[in-house]
Design a protein around this motif. Sequence first.
Motif: not given
Length: 445
Positions: A283-290, A292-303
Amino acid sequence: MDGERLASGSSELAVGESPRGGAPIPGGSGSCSLLQADVLDLDEDEDDLEVFSKDASLMDMNSFSPMMPTSPLSMINQIKFEDEPDLKDLFITVDAPESHVTTIETFITYRIITKTSRGEFDSSEFEVRRRYQDFLWLKGKLEEAHPTLIIPPLPEKFIVKGLVERFNDDFIETRRKALHKFLNRIADHPTLTFNEDFKVFLTAQAWELSSYKKQGPGLLSRMGQTVRAVASSMRGVKNRPDEFMEMNNFIETFSQKINLIDKISQRIYKEERDYFDEMKEYGPIHILWSASEDDLVDTLKGIASCIDQCCKATEKRMSGLSEALLPVVHEYVLYSEMLMGVMKRRDQIQTELDSKVEALTYKKADADLLTEDIGKLEDKVECANNALKADWERWKQNMRNDLKSAFTDTAEENIRYYEQCLATWESFLSSQTDLPLEEDSEDKI
């Protein structure tokens, strides 16, 4: 508690038959009084008790004997009519573990609250504190008084030398629950519930219990009895009736299977915990990833949100395993060991009779004396066998109910878990589906 009184030990009681039925109680008067065990194998390495006793005559109507009720209420509580349902009149709670540190040892005591409507108790409510060795003493006394009844098992002994902080909170809570179940199983047993030592355990203050405990046979005496029991146990096996051979075969098979189930359950729980620990990191890894990825912010936070919900569901399922399944399975592992001990004690009683019969056959001693002893031992064996057969059926029914309930509850919890996780991910996928975009792509192709 002020005003509490102790009666004499169970060996002084005259009990002829079960207050909850017509079957003789092992350890009672008449022929069944011979069932007092010759063997008591107790761990004495941490016993530090004092002495307290209050003599009670067999003719004293204030005796705590279940066959000598002190009031009409006592008689009502102790007589069970066949067409009446069980009315629970003894409620026991084990709670509030408390740490104690001395210069010699570190130990935990537990508060025991007893509420009862039985007339043989001096009060309707008692509160005492007990440590683990007190429970060991009670178990030993029950085995001594009722050698062929199936005594509920205690959790394994665990000694920690040093600081009390080394007692893990989870371990203490697990033991508390096991001790709570131990006492309540005794309270629900039609014979053990009226054992005098059990009543003393529930009502006597610490110094009173310590004194009462010192009235028992010494360690050396018990050791000698144990050696004799081991030496003669094989002779009793040879003359074991077919029904008890079948019982023994069942115990051996049950022991193998329940031990295997226990190991598998423990392994499943460990693997589930490892999976849970790893999943918590995603979970925290996907939050950190979001970040740096403007186009995938919502998707990564959703995951990350889905992973978090699945983590909570997994933690709940683990809690169900540790509370509903693992303790029940392990309790019956301990029961299998208890059952083997019961069979050995039955065989020992049989051996006593066989030895006397053999001595009479070869006229190794006075025939009249041997004949009298044989008559008493025949009654003793009959009482022991009847007690075991009756308790055996009761135990098997309880075992089947307990294990069926534990496995059913676990299966239902697993279904809810997978349904919840599936619904979480399906909801996420649905939110990410872009139907117009997919249609455009198909047109271009």
